[in-house]
Design a protein around this motif. Structure first.
Motif, mmCIF file in Angstrom:
data_model
loop_
_atom_site.group_PDB
_atom_site.id
_atom_site.type_symbol
_atom_site.label_atom_id
_atom_site.label_comp_id
_atom_site.label_asym_id
_atom_site.label_seq_id
_atom_site.Cartn_x
_atom_site.Cartn_y
_atom_site.Cartn_z
ATOM 1 N N PRO A 240 0.831 -1.208 0.000
ATOM 2 C CA PRO A 240 0.000 0.000 0.000
ATOM 3 C C PRO A 240 0.866 1.259 0.000
ATOM 4 N N LEU A 241 0.313 2.358 -0.491
ATOM 5 C CA LEU A 241 1.058 3.611 -0.552
ATOM 6 C C LEU A 241 1.544 4.052 0.824
ATOM 7 N N ALA A 242 0.746 3.805 1.870
ATOM 8 C CA ALA A 242 1.151 4.220 3.217
ATOM 9 C C ALA A 242 2.432 3.502 3.639
ATOM 10 N N TYR A 243 2.572 2.229 3.293
ATOM 11 C CA TYR A 243 3.799 1.508 3.621
ATOM 12 C C TYR A 243 4.986 2.062 2.841
ATOM 13 N N GLN A 244 4.758 2.459 1.594
ATOM 14 C CA GLN A 244 5.835 3.013 0.801
ATOM 15 C C GLN A 244 6.269 4.383 1.328
ATOM 16 N N ALA A 245 5.308 5.210 1.708
ATOM 17 C CA ALA A 245 5.632 6.570 2.141
ATOM 18 C C ALA A 245 6.231 6.615 3.534
ATOM 19 N N PHE A 246 5.703 5.815 4.467
ATOM 20 C CA PHE A 246 6.089 5.933 5.870
ATOM 21 C C PHE A 246 7.117 4.900 6.327
ATOM 22 N N LEU A 247 7.221 3.753 5.630
ATOM 23 C CA LEU A 247 8.146 2.708 6.048
ATOM 24 C C LEU A 247 9.124 2.294 4.960
ATOM 25 N N PHE A 280 14.419 2.896 7.670
ATOM 26 C CA PHE A 280 13.564 4.060 7.437
ATOM 27 C C PHE A 280 12.273 3.933 8.256
ATOM 28 N N PRO A 281 11.814 5.013 8.907
ATOM 29 C CA PRO A 281 12.159 6.424 8.714
ATOM 30 C C PRO A 281 13.390 6.907 9.448
ATOM 31 N N GLY A 282 14.142 6.018 10.105
ATOM 32 C CA GLY A 282 15.418 6.399 10.686
ATOM 33 C C GLY A 282 16.541 6.230 9.684
ATOM 34 N N ASN A 283 17.768 6.389 10.138
ATOM 35 C CA ASN A 283 18.948 6.094 9.326
ATOM 36 C C ASN A 283 20.125 5.863 10.261
ATOM 37 N N ASP A 284 21.259 5.504 9.680
ATOM 38 C CA ASP A 284 22.432 5.181 10.484
ATOM 39 C C ASP A 284 22.970 6.452 11.141
ATOM 40 N N ARG A 285 22.933 6.473 12.493
ATOM 41 C CA ARG A 285 23.394 7.655 13.243
ATOM 42 C C ARG A 285 24.652 7.368 14.054
ATOM 43 N N ASN A 286 25.272 6.203 13.829
ATOM 44 C CA ASN A 286 26.499 5.875 14.546
ATOM 45 C C ASN A 286 26.295 6.056 16.044
ATOM 46 N N ASN A 332 18.980 17.033 -0.568
ATOM 47 C CA ASN A 332 18.462 17.634 0.662
ATOM 48 C C ASN A 332 18.448 16.566 1.748
ATOM 49 N N SER A 333 18.258 16.972 2.991
ATOM 50 C CA SER A 333 18.235 15.986 4.060
ATOM 51 C C SER A 333 17.401 16.492 5.229
ATOM 52 N N PHE A 334 17.009 15.535 6.074
ATOM 53 C CA PHE A 334 16.258 15.841 7.289
ATOM 54 C C PHE A 334 17.002 15.276 8.486
ATOM 55 N N SER A 335 17.045 16.044 9.568
ATOM 56 C CA SER A 335 17.606 15.586 10.835
ATOM 57 C C SER A 335 16.611 15.915 11.931
ATOM 58 N N GLY A 336 16.261 14.910 12.726
ATOM 59 C CA GLY A 336 15.304 15.162 13.795
ATOM 60 C C GLY A 336 14.629 13.896 14.276
ATOM 61 N N LYS A 337 13.455 14.043 14.885
ATOM 62 C CA LYS A 337 12.704 12.939 15.466
ATOM 63 C C LYS A 337 11.526 12.555 14.575
ATOM 64 N N SER A 338 11.181 11.281 14.633
ATOM 65 C CA SER A 338 10.051 10.768 13.864
ATOM 66 C C SER A 338 9.217 9.881 14.778
ATOM 67 N N ASN A 339 7.929 10.193 14.896
ATOM 68 C CA ASN A 339 7.010 9.423 15.734
ATOM 69 C C ASN A 339 5.800 9.024 14.895
ATOM 70 N N MET A 340 5.419 7.760 14.967
ATOM 71 C CA MET A 340 4.345 7.268 14.109
ATOM 72 C C MET A 340 3.414 6.345 14.890
ATOM 73 N N TRP A 341 2.101 6.516 14.641
ATOM 74 C CA TRP A 341 1.054 5.644 15.173
ATOM 75 C C TRP A 341 0.439 4.867 14.017
ATOM 76 N N ILE A 342 0.112 3.607 14.280
ATOM 77 C CA ILE A 342 -0.548 2.768 13.281
ATOM 78 C C ILE A 342 -1.721 2.059 13.950
ATOM 79 N N ALA A 343 -2.886 2.129 13.342
ATOM 80 C CA ALA A 343 -4.058 1.367 13.780
ATOM 81 C C ALA A 343 -4.413 0.386 12.667
ATOM 82 N N ASP A 344 -4.639 -0.879 13.011
ATOM 83 C CA ASP A 344 -4.935 -1.887 11.996
ATOM 84 C C ASP A 344 -6.091 -2.758 12.452
ATOM 85 N N ALA A 345 -6.800 -3.327 11.493
ATOM 86 C CA ALA A 345 -7.914 -4.235 11.791
ATOM 87 C C ALA A 345 -8.114 -5.164 10.604
#
Length: 496
Positions: A240-247, A280-286, A332-345
Motif C-alpha cells: 500500500p502507498l502508506a507503507y511506501q511513504a512511511f516505512l 527508514f524512517p530512521g537512518n544510520d546515526r552511529n 536535501n536531508s532531514f535531521s530530527g525525530k520521527s514518531n508514528m502511530w498505526i491502527a490496523d484491523a
C-alpha cells in the motif's frame, strides 16, 4: 349336488395355488436380499477389522523406528531428515479460531539430543524453502518520474517498478530448532538486479514460560498488520502507498523483540521492539544502544462459528541524522525525530469456519506520522541552507478479498495519503520558495487497484492486477501487472 361341490373345491384350489406360489416367491426373494445384506455387512466388518489391524501393526513399526532414531541421535548418528508438508501460499483465509493468531514455530520437532545424549551435539536438519516470483508490467507513465507528491522519498521500495518483464524478488529461507530453548531462521532476498540481501536473520526462544517469547537479530517488525508478512503472502502485487511513504516498503529493524501472549480465551498479544534505528524512517546515526523503539498490542477473537477478527495499535519512535533525498538534482536531508502511530484491523469470514471453498477477508490500516527537526537544503553546494521543519502526515488503505471458488479469488484496494501540514522554516522566512522544494509541496496521492488470482495448489499462484495511480498532480498512471509466485520446499505456516 356332490359333483357340483367337488368342482367348486377344485376351482378354489386352482385359483389359490398361483397366489400361494407368488407369495412364496416374494418371501424367498426377501430372504435372499436379507442374506445378501448380512453377507455384505460381514465382509465390510471384516475389511475394517483387517484395516485396523494393519494400522496397529504400522503404528507399532513406526514406534519402534522412532525409538531406534532417538537411540541413534543419542549415540551421535545423523537423524533421518524430516520433510513436513506446508502451505506457504494459502488459497483460503485462516479458519476463525483463536489458535490461528499464534505464529507457527519456525522449525519442525527438535533434533537436539535428549536424555543420555551428548549435550554438545547440534545436528543441522533445517526446513529449506524457496519463493520464486516475477511480473510483467505495462505502465502508462515513465517510472523514472514517479514520486509520492508531498512526501520526501524514502529510498526504499517505492513505486510500481520497471516496465516490461521483471524477475521480481526471490526468497531463500532456512529454519531449524537449535536446541530445546532456541530456534533460528535465515531468509535471503534476491532482487532482479542481482542483489542479494539478508531479509531476516534471527534466533528466538522456544520454551519460555508465561506466554513470553523473545526474538533477536533482523526481523520483520510486528507493528501494524501487513508489515510482519513476507511479500509473497500479500493479496496484491505491491505494498500500500502508506507503507511506501512511511516505512519505505517494510520496517525491518536489527534488534530485539519481546512478545507476551495473555492466558485468555481471547487472543491478546502485547510486545515491544528495540532496534539500532537504521531502517527508514530512521537512518544510520552511529549511535550506541537503541536508536528506535516500538510497542504494539493486538486483540482478536471469534465471532460465532464463521467469523473472526483481529485489531491492533502500534507506536514507533525513531530519529534521523542527515536522512538524504534527491530533488531536482540537489541533495536535501532531514535531521530530527520521527514518531508514528498505526491502527490496523482485519475481519475474516468462512462458512462454519471452513475456508476451503469460499471465504472473505477485509483489512485496513491507518498511519499518522509526526516529524520535527531541521531541513537541510542543497547540501555540498554554495546554496546550502538549513531551517526548522515540522510535519504531520497521514495515510490509509482499505482492501477486501473474496474467494468465490476453491482456486479463484478477487479483490479491491483503495489507498490514500495526506501530506498534511508542513512548516518549513526556509519557506516561511522567504529564503526559499516551493519551486525549490517541489517534492514537498502539498498533495494527497491516491490509488485504486483490482486483482484476480488463480492458485492451482497451495504452492503456486498466478495474479492479474489493474491499478489507477494518481500519486502526482495532473498525472494518472494506468497499470497492468501479471505476476507469478511459486514455492519450493517446506515452509512454516503464516500467522493470522
Amino acid at each position: 349336488m356332490l359333483k357340483h361341490k367337488v368342482m367348486m373345491a377344485a376351482l378354489s384350489v386352482a385359483v389359490a395355488a398361483p397366489q400361494a406360489y407368488a407369495a412364496d416367491k416374494k418371501e424367498q426373494k426377501e430372504l435372499a436380499e436379507i442374506r445378501a445384506e448380512i453377507r455384505q455387512m460381514k465382509e465390510a466388518y471384516e475389511a475394517r477389522l483387517q484395516a485396523m489391524e494393519q494400522r496397529l501393526q504400522q503404528a507399532q513399526a513406526d514406534n519402534a523406528a522412532a525409538k531406534a532414531q532417538i537411540a541413534a541421535i543419542g549415540a551421535g548418528a545423523p537423524a533421518a531428515q524430516a520433510a513436513p508438508a506446508s502451505a506457504p501460499i494459502p488459497t483460503a483465509g485462516a479458519a476463525p479460531a483463536v489458535a490461528a493468531y499464534v505464529e507457527t514455530p519456525v522449525a519442525p520437532a527438535s533434533t537436539a539430543p535428549t536424555g543420555g545424549a551428548n549435550p554438545a551435539s547440534n545436528l543441522f536438519n533445517p526446513n529449506i524453502s524457496m519463493i520464486l516470483g516475477g511480473t510483467l508490467q505495462n505502465l502508462k507513465q515513465d517510472t523514472s518520474q514517479y514520486r509520492l507528491q508531498g512526501f520526501a522519498p524514502s529510498g526504499g521500495e517505492v513505486g510500481p517498478g520497471k516496465r516490461g518483464f521483471n524477475l521480481g524478488e526471490s526468497e531463500l529461507t532456512m529454519a531449524a530448532n537449535i536446541d530445546p530453548q532456541f530456534a533460528g531462521q535465515l531468509t535471503f532476498s534476491m532482487s532482479g538486479e542481482n542483489e542479494v540481501s539478508v531479509e531476516e536473520a534471527f534466533v528466538q526462544t522456544r520454551a519460555m514460560s508465561n506466554g513470553l517469547n523473545i526474538k533477536a537479530g533482523r526481523f520483520l517488525s510486528a507493528i501494524g498488520y501487513l508489515n510482519g508478512q513476507h511479500a509473497h503472502t500479500w493479496d496484491f502485487v505491491d505494498a500500500p502507498l502508506a507503507y511506501q511513504a512511511f516505512l519505505g516498503g517494510q520496517y525491518k529493524p536489527d534488534g530485539v523483540q519481546a512478545k507476551w501472549l495473555a492466558p485468555l480465551d481471547q487472543f491478546l498479544e502485547v510486545g515491544m521492539e528495540a532496534g539500532n534505528g537504521t531502517a527508514f524512517p530512521g537512518n544510520d546515526r552511529n549511535k550506541n544502544g537503541a536508536g528506535a523503539v516500538s510497542v504494539f498490542a493486538h486483540l482478536g477473537d471469534d465471532i460465532g462459528n464463521s467469523s473472526s477478527y483481529r485489531a491492533g495499535v502500534s507506536y514507533l519512535h525513531t530519529g534521523a541524522e542527515q536522512r538524504a533525498y534527491e530533488d531536482q538534482g540537489l541533495t536535501n536531508s532531514f535531521s530530527g525525530k520521527s514518531n508514528m502511530w498505526i491502527a490496523d484491523a482485519i475481519y475474516k469470514w468462512a462458512p462454519n469456519g471452513n475456508p476451503t471453498n469460499t471465504n472473505f477477508k477485509l483489512q485496513g490500516e491507518y498511519f499518522r506520522r509526526k516529524e520535527s527537526g531541521t531541513l537541510n537544503y542543497a547540501l555540498e553546494t554554495d546554496a546550502a541552507a538549513s531551517g526548522n521543519y515540522r510535519s504531520v502526515q497521514s495515510g490509509w488503505y482499505l482492501q477486501g478479498v473474496y474467494q468465490f471458488m476453491p482456486t479463484w479469488r478477487a479483490g479491491l484496494r483503495y489507498d490514500r495519503l495526506s501530506s498534511g501540514s508542513q512548516r518549513i522554516g526556509l519557506i516561511d522566512s522567504g529564503a526559499l520558495a516551493w519551486s525549490n522544494l517541489p517534492i514537498l509541496e502539498a498533495y494527497n496521492p491516491s490509488r485504486s487497484s483490482f486483482m484476480i488470482d488463480y492458485s492451482p495448489s497451495e504452492f503456486s499462484r498466478l495474479r492479474l492486477q489493474l491499478a489507477r495511480d494518481q500519486s502526482r498532480p495532473g498525472v494518472t498512471d494506468n497499470q497492468i501487472f501479471l505476476q507469478y509466485i511459486m514455492s519450493l520446499g517446506t515452509h512454516a505456516a503464516h500467522s493470522f
